[in-house]
Design a protein around this motif. Sequence first.
Motif, PDB file in Angstrom:
ATOM      1  N   ARG A   1       0.843  -1.205   0.000  1.00 53.60           N
ATOM      2  CA  ARG A   1       0.000   0.000   0.000  1.00 53.60           C
ATOM      3  C   ARG A   1       0.874   1.250   0.000  1.00 53.60           C
ATOM      4  O   ARG A   1       1.910   1.290   0.658  1.00 53.60           O
TER       5      ARG A   1
ATOM      6  N   SER B   1      -0.017   5.452   0.433  1.00 48.52           N
ATOM      7  CA  SER B   1      -1.197   6.274   0.705  1.00 48.52           C
ATOM      8  C   SER B   1      -0.863   7.485   1.564  1.00 48.52           C
ATOM      9  O   SER B   1       0.251   7.625   2.068  1.00 48.52           O
ATOM     10  N   GLU B   2      -1.837   8.374   1.732  1.00 45.74           N
ATOM     11  CA  GLU B   2      -1.883   9.491   2.678  1.00 45.74           C
ATOM     12  C   GLU B   2      -0.610  10.324   2.726  1.00 45.74           C
ATOM     13  O   GLU B   2       0.128  10.314   3.706  1.00 45.74           O
TER      14      GLU B   2
ATOM     15  N   TYR C   1       4.945  10.294   1.703  1.00 45.25           N
ATOM     16  CA  TYR C   1       3.741   9.470   1.818  1.00 45.25           C
ATOM     17  C   TYR C   1       4.009   8.236   2.671  1.00 45.25           C
ATOM     18  O   TYR C   1       5.148   7.931   3.030  1.00 45.25           O
TER      19      TYR C   1
ATOM     20  N   CYS D   1      -5.644   8.626  -2.759  1.00 49.60           N
ATOM     21  CA  CYS D   1      -5.759   7.197  -3.032  1.00 49.60           C
ATOM     22  C   CYS D   1      -6.639   7.013  -4.253  1.00 49.60           C
ATOM     23  O   CYS D   1      -7.665   7.692  -4.400  1.00 49.60           O
TER      24      CYS D   1
ATOM     25  N   LEU E   1      -7.188   1.502  -0.989  1.00 48.39           N
ATOM     26  CA  LEU E   1      -6.254   2.489  -0.458  1.00 48.39           C
ATOM     27  C   LEU E   1      -4.816   2.194  -0.855  1.00 48.39           C
ATOM     28  O   LEU E   1      -3.898   2.898  -0.418  1.00 48.39           O
TER      29      LEU E   1
ATOM     30  N   THR F   1      -1.605   5.196  -4.726  1.00 46.26           N
ATOM     31  CA  THR F   1      -1.586   6.655  -4.630  1.00 46.26           C
ATOM     32  C   THR F   1      -1.354   7.237  -6.018  1.00 46.26           C
ATOM     33  O   THR F   1      -0.509   6.746  -6.773  1.00 46.26           O
TER      34      THR F   1
END
Length: 384
Positions: A55, A57-58, A73, A359, A369, A372
């Motif tokens: 993953r 993300s964010e 990230y 995402c 999620l 990105t």
Amino acid sequence: MNEKLTYCLQVSLFVANTLIIGLLISCSSIRDANRSSDYSPKTVLKLPPSSDNPRNSEGDFITLQDGRILFVYSHYTSGSGEDHDPAFLAGRYSEDGGKTWTNEDETIIENEGGMNVMSVSLLRLQNGNIALFYLKKNSTEDCIPMMRISKDEALSWSDALPCITDKKGYFVLNNDRVIQLQDGRLLMAVALHQIPGGKWENKADLYCYYSDDNGQTWQASSKVPDNTDIITQEPGLIEMKDGRVMMYIRASGGFQQLSYSSDRGQTWSYIKASNIPSPLSPATIERIPSTGYWLLVWNNNDGSNPEIKDKRTPITIAFSKDEGRTWEKIKNIHADPDGWYCYIAIHFVNKKNILLSYCAGSQSQRTHLAVTENTLLHIKWIYE
């Protein structure tokens, strides 16, 4: 004979001029069409999952003094990419205003949590330093926002300082969420879901933490009052022209919820529904520096379409000239019914371009999620 020749020449010149004018108009139209198409959103970086990276993300952006843009990230390293799986903070750089990015990750912060570090906010402070905020997650009862400072343009970072010391529990601070008021006060809105020995609550208690010494110490606001049964989560903040601060809140019930503070984040009004239709998904609102308008990026989904009811799609952009009372030029960036778009960061590169990160996974491929995507768009595309 001379009169006929003169007439023929005049006709030939008229036809030639007409053709030239037509060609010029056609070329101008093509240029205008190309110019218009250049304004539309373009994917400039996509970070899909892999076997050892389930993953990405964010994240959030910061422009460095040398003109480069740093994107930091949450880079997950094992597991299935769930919120509690191991992750560190990774960085990529752009030297051309966000059009292209470095290919390899740079480790910004190692995984110093019992579970992970994740959910990045970057902020250029008024004193010129760069503040990096992220969640240090040790357990489902211990997740606290941390802050580090860089005085050398992200070459090095200070030791981590906890931003919440008066309470213990699982606090959520979304990415791209910390703001600095015009008077210098730092504000972050957080959602408390669980305390030690307690049970997890989807309906979080919302607080605002504030600092008047550039993040060295933080104070807690009173809890945001709420007399509803609506689920409240993942709040964000924006300063208003009259000095108030507006909190916008991920919520159930079909709309983002709002609360207001008239004392710089110390106390808050009872929550109320906004005019922003939304599933249970976070929005992001920031002020456009060149105009002062508000920019909103969110899932414009009121649930009326059964195909996408309660889904985080489409991802939509709009702006407001009146601080959220009305929204204009509502248009989709992506509208794939299979898409899953959320955790948005907004970065104004200059007066012309905007970078977005979010995402952008797939429901059918179960990469919700995990992916990105960074998108670059011209501000004229918003106003078209």
